[in-house]
Write an enzyme that holds these catalytic residues in place. Structure first.
Site, PDB file in Angstrom:
ATOM      1  N   ASP A  82      62.053  38.175  29.991  1.00 15.38           N
ATOM      2  CA  ASP A  82      61.235  39.270  29.462  1.00 15.38           C
ATOM      3  C   ASP A  82      61.342  39.384  27.938  1.00 15.38           C
ATOM      4  O   ASP A  82      62.378  39.048  27.364  1.00 15.38           O
ATOM      5  CB  ASP A  82      61.692  40.581  30.119  1.00 15.38           C
ATOM      6  CG  ASP A  82      60.724  41.716  29.880  1.00 15.38           C
ATOM      7  OD1 ASP A  82      59.528  41.441  29.660  1.00 15.38           O
ATOM      8  OD2 ASP A  82      61.162  42.875  29.903  1.00 15.38           O
ATOM      9  N   ASN A 122      51.919  41.648  37.210  1.00 15.33           N
ATOM     10  CA  ASN A 122      51.451  41.176  35.903  1.00 15.33           C
ATOM     11  C   ASN A 122      49.940  40.918  35.870  1.00 15.33           C
ATOM     12  O   ASN A 122      49.359  40.781  34.783  1.00 15.33           O
ATOM     13  CB  ASN A 122      52.222  39.928  35.446  1.00 15.33           C
ATOM     14  CG  ASN A 122      53.647  40.206  35.014  1.00 15.33           C
ATOM     15  OD1 ASN A 122      54.542  39.373  35.170  1.00 15.33           O
ATOM     16  ND2 ASN A 122      53.906  41.379  34.451  1.00 15.33           N
TER      17      ASN A 122
HETATM   18  C1  IPE Z   1      59.136  41.352  34.590  1.00 19.09           C
HETATM   19  O1  IPE Z   1      58.748  41.742  33.312  1.00 19.09           O
HETATM   20  C2  IPE Z   1      58.338  40.167  35.028  1.00 19.09           C
HETATM   21  C3  IPE Z   1      58.597  38.938  34.293  1.00 19.09           C
HETATM   22  C4  IPE Z   1      59.463  38.764  33.334  1.00 19.09           C
HETATM   23  C5  IPE Z   1      57.809  37.832  34.718  1.00 19.09           C
HETATM   24  P1  IPE Z   1      57.664  42.868  33.056  1.00 19.09           P
HETATM   25  O2  IPE Z   1      57.474  42.936  31.581  1.00 19.09           O
HETATM   26  O3  IPE Z   1      56.454  42.622  33.867  1.00 19.09           O
HETATM   27  O4  IPE Z   1      58.381  44.165  33.612  1.00 19.09           O
HETATM   28  P2  IPE Z   1      58.214  45.703  33.211  1.00 19.09           P
HETATM   29  O5  IPE Z   1      56.747  46.009  33.216  1.00 19.09           O
HETATM   30  O6  IPE Z   1      58.803  45.857  31.847  1.00 19.09           O
HETATM   31  O7  IPE Z   1      59.007  46.442  34.228  1.00 19.09           O
HETATM   32  C1  IPE Z   2      57.644  38.392  29.894  1.00 18.95           C
HETATM   33  O1  IPE Z   2      57.371  38.899  28.641  1.00 18.95           O
HETATM   34  C2  IPE Z   2      56.620  37.399  30.374  1.00 18.95           C
HETATM   35  C3  IPE Z   2      55.744  37.891  31.437  1.00 18.95           C
HETATM   36  C4  IPE Z   2      55.855  39.014  32.055  1.00 18.95           C
HETATM   37  C5  IPE Z   2      54.651  37.021  31.827  1.00 18.95           C
HETATM   38  P1  IPE Z   2      56.431  40.154  28.432  1.00 18.95           P
HETATM   39  O2  IPE Z   2      55.031  39.683  28.274  1.00 18.95           O
HETATM   40  O3  IPE Z   2      56.637  41.169  29.490  1.00 18.95           O
HETATM   41  O4  IPE Z   2      56.958  40.708  27.049  1.00 18.95           O
HETATM   42  P2  IPE Z   2      57.167  42.220  26.641  1.00 18.95           P
HETATM   43  O5  IPE Z   2      58.052  42.835  27.662  1.00 18.95           O
HETATM   44  O6  IPE Z   2      55.811  42.851  26.619  1.00 18.95           O
HETATM   45  O7  IPE Z   2      57.798  42.160  25.302  1.00 18.95           O
HETATM   46 MG    MG Z   3      57.907  42.744  29.693  1.00 17.16          MG
END
Ligand code: IPE
Ligand code: IPE
Ligand code: MG
Length: 248
Positions: free
Chosen positions: A28, A76
């Protein structure tokens, strides 16, 4: 858990500790990493994909037996279409490249999650990758894509309910083991250590069943900045924990 890390990075030397058998990583923080640099979110995903390759190889090198990485959740899909399209393109190109890399490390690649929502090209790439690596004998890499643990649990419940309706089992036969055998992680040990970079204190629908007794390490580092030393420091933190599994 009989493996000892080979890394000797001074401050984060893991050579004297037991490396966890199964590590889970919630990759993340890509979006925030890009934002900090004034770049589009897709640039963060690109950097995150590159780091996925580095950290995966490193886990294999130090003797981790199972690595589960969270790449794309069932939630997502709520993101803007342009971000999703950029992610799908990246998955295709990184999978092609990374999968070649991993051949040298004899990594077995599995995708956990529902493949049916991806387009044909990506689905076929995923299947080819699984089939092409199934004979290897190295670390098992589970890539969680369109993965949601609630979805996984509901699917298992549905399968078992259907078996009961078909009189193949009786509801009383259902055990924890039978339930676990109907999850994507069938046959694998539960994660010992789950690492979440990006500083968020939540599980976000990752391995809910399997994490019953996992140790959590939250790190205040965005995924593209997460280094081998950070992994070593998480392993050292894990080594200090006293796991009791409900005993004394
Ligand atoms: C969790 O991250 C999913 C992945 C890293 C693929 P998210 O960014 O989707 O989670 P939340 O929304 O912060 O809980
Ligand atoms: C994790 O990074 C990757 C996916 C969930 C696909 P994020 O896209 O959630 O990055 P932040 O949390 O917005 O920084
Ligand atoms: Mg995230």
């Amino acid at each position: 858990m009989a493996f000892f890390g080979k890394s000797k990075d001074s401050e984060f030397d893991i050579s004297s500790v037991t490396v966890p058998t199964h590590i889970g990583i919630i990759m993340d923080g890509n979006g925030r990493w890009a934002k900090k640099r004034g770049l589009p979110r897709s640039a963060g995903h690109k950097a995150g994909g590159k780091n996925f390759r580095t950290i995966t190889r490193y886990c294999s090198d130090i003797g981790v037996k199972y690595l589960t990485v969270y790449a794309f959740s069932t939630e997502n899909w709520k993101r803007p279409q342009d971000e999703i399209s950029a992610l799908m393109l990246l998955f295709k190109s990184y999978l092609e490249e990374a999968l070649n890399d991993f051949q040298d490390d004899s990594i077995v690649v599995k995708f956990i999650g529902d493949k049916s929502r991806f387009d044909k090209e990506l689905r076929e790439l995923m299947i080819r990758t699984e089939e092409g690596s199934a004979h290897r004998d190295g670390m098992v890499l589970n890539i969680a894509m369109n993965y949601g643990s609630r979805d996984e649990i509901v699917r298992a419940a549905r399968t078992l309910a259907q078996k009961a309706l078909d009189n193949k089992i009786s509801p009383d036969d259902i055990t924890e083991q039978m339930f676990a055998d109907n999850l994507y992680t069938k046959g694998q040990p539960d994660p010992d250590l789950i690492i979440r970079p990006s500083g968020e204190y939540r599980i976000s629908n990752f391995l809910l069943w399997q994490c019953a007794y996992s140790e959590f390490v939250i790190m205040d580092k965005l995924w593209p900045d997460f280094t081998k030393e950070d992994l070593n420091s998480a392993i050292l933190e894990f080594a200090k924990r006293s796991r009791r599994f409900g005993g004394v």
